[in-house]
Write a protein that holds these residues in place. Structure first.
Motif, PDB file in Angstrom:
ATOM      1  N   ALA A  12       0.750  -1.792  -0.183  1.00  0.00           N
ATOM      2  CA  ALA A  12       0.235  -0.086   0.297  1.00  0.00           C
ATOM      3  C   ALA A  12       0.953   1.689   0.004  1.00  0.00           C
ATOM      4  CB  ALA A  12      -0.966  -0.030   1.297  1.00  0.00           C
ATOM      5  N   TYR A  13       1.549   1.451   0.591  1.00  0.00           N
ATOM      6  CA  TYR A  13       2.894   2.793   0.571  1.00  0.00           C
ATOM      7  C   TYR A  13       2.969   2.636  -0.802  1.00  0.00           C
ATOM      8  CZ  TYR A  13       6.766   5.283   1.780  1.00  0.00           C
ATOM      9  OH  TYR A  13       7.828   6.096   2.433  1.00  0.00           O
ATOM     10  N   LEU A  18      -1.514   4.573   2.035  1.00  0.00           N
ATOM     11  CA  LEU A  18      -1.850   4.652   3.446  1.00  0.00           C
ATOM     12  C   LEU A  18      -1.576   5.955   3.928  1.00  0.00           C
ATOM     13  CD1 LEU A  18       1.747   2.441   4.016  1.00  0.00           C
ATOM     14  CD2 LEU A  18      -1.004   1.992   4.236  1.00  0.00           C
ATOM     15  N   SER A  19      -1.978   6.473   4.855  1.00  0.00           N
ATOM     16  CA  SER A  19      -2.924   7.185   5.471  1.00  0.00           C
ATOM     17  C   SER A  19      -0.952   8.052   6.896  1.00  0.00           C
ATOM     18  CB  SER A  19      -3.204   7.558   6.838  1.00  0.00           C
ATOM     19  OG  SER A  19      -3.320   6.207   8.220  1.00  0.00           O
ATOM     20  N   GLY A  20      -0.877   8.854   7.086  1.00  0.00           N
ATOM     21  CA  GLY A  20       0.082   9.413   7.366  1.00  0.00           C
ATOM     22  C   GLY A  20       0.950   8.017   9.033  1.00  0.00           C
ATOM     23  N   PRO A  21       0.658   8.126   9.175  1.00  0.00           N
ATOM     24  CA  PRO A  21       0.567   7.357  10.752  1.00  0.00           C
ATOM     25  C   PRO A  21       1.332   5.656  10.455  1.00  0.00           C
ATOM     26  CG  PRO A  21      -1.553   8.178  11.740  1.00  0.00           C
ATOM     27  CD  PRO A  21      -0.772   8.620  10.008  1.00  0.00           C
ATOM     28  N   GLU A  22       0.366   5.288   9.527  1.00  0.00           N
ATOM     29  CA  GLU A  22       1.056   4.276   8.900  1.00  0.00           C
ATOM     30  C   GLU A  22       2.440   4.381   8.210  1.00  0.00           C
ATOM     31  OE1 GLU A  22      -3.382   1.313   7.879  1.00  0.00           O
ATOM     32  OE2 GLU A  22      -2.969   3.405   6.749  1.00  0.00           O
ATOM     33  N   ALA A  23       2.112   5.531   7.062  1.00  0.00           N
ATOM     34  CA  ALA A  23       3.229   5.231   6.393  1.00  0.00           C
ATOM     35  C   ALA A  23       4.358   6.298   7.218  1.00  0.00           C
ATOM     36  CB  ALA A  23       3.140   6.908   5.087  1.00  0.00           C
TER      37      ALA A  23
END
Lengths: 277, 228
Positions: A12-13, A18-23
């Motif tokens: 996903a990255y 991805l959203s910010g925290p996941e990235a």
């Protein structure tokens, strides 16, 4: 982290999904895990190819012309910069090279003086040329640091170019006036049609906010072309060499503060500006 | 009934000579410049290099922009912007980050998505319907294969790989890549649990990777989140 979960994040990255925290989590992961970094690189390559899946559409032939016209108006290359701070650095390098020469004599004079002393200009230029020869001779023999020598050579070339502009008897000159934002500053713009090059000499430019530089702008009609960024001395003095390799006839010149690296379009406020004759 | 006839048609000597001459001339033509050669010339400010790069890739850039923006005028503006930006700042492309065409597509896609988001935000602020980006069906109906002959094999492989994906997996890939949606946004858009979206993304990317193993460009050495 389970392998499946890890792969989900990496895939996903790579797609920027991805959203910010996941990235942030992925960045921390790949920073400490070469295997994860390799896996991500592989997914990135795949993601970069997905654009090829788009159905192809023919472009309007007029778009090509528009793009080329726009490009031709917007590229001052090669733009050479001559910030005075670098002059100081080069002077230090020359000292290291045991060259007891103070150079840039002509540049230290105001343009007004140079114009008035046109009879002596040739002698100044000749003297400077001789000094440059000395610098080059001793530099070659010095065996000094290659990067420094390259830097010095670049400055010598720039210096020679500016001298040549000043020495052009047909040089066109324009006075640059300060605006409210640039109160106290002054400047000259000199253009040698024969050399296809010019120089802007500015004095007492206002101090810059941290993280900004000055940028020179050449304006023709609605087109603004950056002449490059520069940082003045602590006294606010600077010289900027301008060389254009395309047809462009600016009718005015302006100096503005700009972010480091330059601005996409001319920012405000203008601190110095003038009409080109 | 008329008797069937067989006739061997000889190429007239004059035509044969002309053809031989044309073939000889073609063989004397220099090989087309590589991307690397064109970029070197671009960095030294040669406008004809920009023309050649534009001729080689404008169809692709425009098509990606159009696929994201769904607006011909905006896609043209975006195409112009991408090439003028490359002209002004050719060093934005760093060869160590991968192939030029990949970088170009990535730049186009990212800028087009930024523009699409701005547009959606503006529409929401103006009280209009938030624009929902629909995936465009893949079709070659309007393709111009001659414009990207160099990429035709690679492109065919990518399209085949994407078309082999189950529709649900294909959709998540298209929504992520062409609509710039995060997994959470895809889940909301498709009314699908987030866990299912994650699984679909993973499976789709793995299938694409396996299918394109032979087509992939040389590995990219640097890994960074920041897109050009």
């Amino acid at each position: 982290m389970r392998p499946q979960e890890r792969e989900e994040l990496l895939a996903a990255y790579a797609l920027d999904a991805l959203s910010g925290p996941e990235a942030d989590e992925v960045e921390a992961l790949v920073a400490g895990d070469p295997e994860a970094a390799e896996q991500l690189a592989a997914y990135r390559e795949i993601a970069d190819l997905i654009g090829l899946e788009a159905p192809l559409r023919r472009t309007d032939p007029a778009l090509r012309e528009r793009m080329l016209q726009s490009a031709q108006r917007m590229r001052p290359t090669p733009t050479r910069r001559f910030p005075a701070l670098r002059v100081a650095a080069v002077a230090a390098a020359l000292a290291v090279l045991a060259i007891g020469v103070s150079w840039g004599v002509g540049l230290q004079r105001s343009i007004d003086t140079l114009q008035q002393e046109s009879a002596s200009l040739a002698a100044i230029v000749a003297a400077d040329t001789q000094r440059i020869d000395v610098i080059e001779t001793e530099r070659v023999g010095s065996g000094g640091d290659e990067a420094v020598r390259t830097d010095v050579q670049g400055e010598i070339d720039t210096h020679r170019r500016i001298i040549a502009i000043l020495a052009d008897p047909n040089v066109q000159e324009a006075s640059l006036e300060s605006t409210e934002a640039g109160r106290g500053a002054s400047g000259r713009y000199l253009w040698s049609a024969e050399l296809g090059a010019g120089v802007v000499i500015a004095q007492q430019l206002p101090p810059l906010p941290i993280g900004t530089v000055y940028e020179l702008w050449l304006i023709e009609g609605f087109d603004e072309v950056s002449g490059g960024t520069f940082v003045p001395t602590p006294d606010g003095d600077a010289q900027v060499l301008i060389e254009l390799d395309f047809e462009f006839n600016p009718f005015s010149v302006a100096i503005t503060p700009a972010p480091v690296g330059g601005a996409e379009v001319m920012p405000q406020p203008i601190v110095l500006s003038g009409w080109v004759p | 009934m008329a008797e069937a006839q067989s006739r061997v048609v000889q190429l007239p000597a004059s035509l044969a000579a002309a053809r031989a001459e044309r073939q000889a001339a073609e063989s004397r033509q220099p090989a087309p410049a590589t991307d690397e050669q064109l970029l070197r010339r671009l960095r030294s400010g040669q406008i004809d290099a920009l023309e050649q790069i534009y001729d080689r890739y404008s169809t692709l850039v425009y098509s990606v922009a159009l696929r994201v923006l769904h607006d011909q005028g905006l896609a043209e503006d975006m195409t112009q912007e991408v090439f003028v930006r490359l002209w002004r700042r050719p060093r934005l492309y760093d060869p160590s980050r991968g192939r030029f065409v990949s970088w170009l597509m990535s730049v186009t896609r990212n800028r087009a998505i930024d523009e699409q988001r701005r547009r959606s935000r503006r529409l929401r602020e103006e009280g209009g319907d938030s624009e929902v980006v629909q995936a465009v069906p893949s079709t070659d109906r309007f393709d111009d294969p001659s414009a990207v002959a160099a990429l035709s094999d690679e492109r065919a492989a990518v399209r085949a790989a994407v078309e082999q994906l189950p529709p649900t997996q294909r959709r998540v890939i298209e929504l992520a890549y062409f609509a710039g949606m995060t997994q959470a946004e895809i889940a909301a858009e498709t009314s699908t649990p987030i866990g299912t979206v994650k699984t679909r993304v993973r499976l789709a990317m793995r299938k694409l990777r396996d299918a394109l193993e032979q087509t992939r460009p040389p590995p990219v050495s640097e890994v960074s989140r920041s897109r050009p």
